[in-house]
Design an enzyme around this catalytic site. Structure first.
Site, short mmCIF file in Angstrom:
data_model
loop_
_atom_site.label_atom_id
_atom_site.label_comp_id
_atom_site.label_asym_id
_atom_site.label_seq_id
_atom_site.Cartn_x
_atom_site.Cartn_y
_atom_site.Cartn_z
N CYS A 26 1.28 24.61 -18.37
CA CYS A 26 2.26 24.07 -17.44
C CYS A 26 3.69 24.22 -17.95
O CYS A 26 4.64 23.90 -17.22
CB CYS A 26 1.94 22.60 -17.15
SG CYS A 26 0.50 22.40 -16.08
N LYS A 29 6.09 26.39 -15.77
CA LYS A 29 6.72 25.92 -14.54
C LYS A 29 8.22 26.19 -14.54
O LYS A 29 8.89 26.09 -15.56
CB LYS A 29 6.50 24.42 -14.37
CG LYS A 29 5.15 24.02 -13.82
CD LYS A 29 5.12 22.54 -13.52
CE LYS A 29 3.83 22.12 -12.84
NZ LYS A 29 3.84 20.70 -12.48
N ASP A 100 -4.99 17.64 -9.55
CA ASP A 100 -4.12 17.24 -8.45
C ASP A 100 -4.89 16.60 -7.30
O ASP A 100 -4.34 15.79 -6.55
CB ASP A 100 -3.32 18.45 -7.94
CG ASP A 100 -2.22 18.86 -8.89
OD1 ASP A 100 -1.81 18.03 -9.72
OD2 ASP A 100 -1.76 20.01 -8.79
#
Length: 359
Positions: A26, A29, A100
């Site tokens: 991540c 990002k 998520d």
């Protein structure tokens, strides 16, 4: 003495997976400030009333109501390698994407694979191992990979489109916290720092195993947490770090979040690594994007700031709940084997900054 490791179970003549990507996990990002600037120029179409959650509050997934008791939860997440072992990379990426769904209070139904691989650089065996790791995470979540899409890419990329279902009355947004709520974090911080140490061959075998255990643990507590009336808001902590995702929660709820730094759980040895300057570039990018909205104490060290902004891959759930629901929330985390879950702060009425860190 711990022996540092450089793990890669693919064909020995192949390069390390992490050497093929400019960022990992991540940490890939786009920084939140840059992303916000890009989206300003993108025209917005009218949203149908059935779209309960879209892009307005940077929530974890979209939610579309199909009847009084069912809503679809849809999300996608993909990134470049955070580790060199192909199976571990696939499993981490899939776990992160499925998270998520759990962060909205939903139950996953199925997934589609997103695969971009440098086919002239990596063997079919290595690519198959990445996909097998993703399939293992889906198996643990009880869902099939029902299809997907592949491309020949310069950098290795893997992730999922994840589809889930939730009762519309139990959807947990990141924008519904209430003043007086208590903040509880489900996983310890420091994944980005461990990944930086791995790239530098400075991560011990024990540190690697802790990193894998943390990033491949599905946030299965989400649906049970969503059933608690005292849980008002829910999100997961990923690429923008604890500060960034707490900021999204506070901004969406028009409140200020106070983080008690002494209570924030950390992975083993990450404080020491951060003090040695072993951090990710994404940490600095994160801080530059939201520094005006986060108030730090004067004695807050650079290492502590790096941990606060450290990009978490497949990070923990962040819960905003009423004080009388704290014990129930912690009990659910414990039931799902999140033994590091703990209270890290509270929500207050809006102050000058959206996030205030206390020592």
């Amino acid at each position: 003495m711990n022996q540092n490791i450089s793990l890669n179970t693919s064909v020995t003549s192949e390069p390390r997976l992490t050497s093929l990507s400019h960022g990992g996990g991540c940490g890939c990002k786009i920084a939140p400030g840059v992303l916000s600037e890009i989206l300003k120029s993108v025209p917005q179409l009218p949203f149908p009333k059935e779209l309960l959650i879209g892009i307005e509050t940077s929530d974890d997934a979209a939610v579309y109501q199909i009847n009084d008791s069912q809503a679809i939860v849809a999300t996608t997440d993909f990134f470049m390698p955070i580790v060199d072992d192909p199976f571990d990379f696939g499993k981490i990426a899939a776990t992160n994407a499925i998270s998520d769904i759990y962060a909205m209070g939903g139950t996953p139904l199925f997934a589609l694979a997103l695969v971009g691989m440098p086919i002239k650089v990596l063997s079919n065996e290595t690519i198959a191992r990445i996909l097998a790791g993703g399939a293992e995470a889906c198996r643990a979540a009880g869902i099939p990979i029902a299809g997907g899409h592949t491309i020949d890419s310069v950098e290795p990329i893997y992730g999922l489109v994840a589809i889930g279902i939730v009762d519309p009355k139990r959807v947990k947004s990141n924008a519904a916290a209430q003043a007086g709520d208590i903040l509880i974090l489900g996983k310890p911080l420091g994944v980005g720092i461990l990944s930086a140490a791995l790239k530098k061959d400075l991560l011990s075998a024990e540190g690697y195993q802790e990193m894998i255990a943390n990033t491949t643990k599905l946030n299965t507590a989400g649906p049970a947490l969503a059933k608690l009336a005292g849980v008002h808001a829910l999100t997961d902590v990923t690429g923008f770090g604890l500060a960034g995702h707490t900021l999204e929660l506070a901004r969406g709820s028009h409140l200020t979040a106070q983080i008690d730094w002494q209570q924030v759980p950390l992975l083993s040895n990450v404080q020491n690594l951060a003090e040695q300057g072993i951090i990710t570039g994404a940490s600095d990018r994160n801080w530059e994007s939201y520094r005006n909205d986060v108030l730090l104490p004067e004695q807050f060290s650079p290492a502590q700031q790096a941990l606060l902004t450290d990009p978490q891959t497949s990070g923990g759930l962040l819960v905003s709940c009423s004080a009388d629901a704290v014990n129930d929330v912690l009990a659910i985390f414990k039931e799902h084997q999140f033994l590091d879950a703990c209270v890290i702060g509270q929500m207050t009425s809006k102050q000058a900054q959206y996030v205030t860190v206390l020592l």
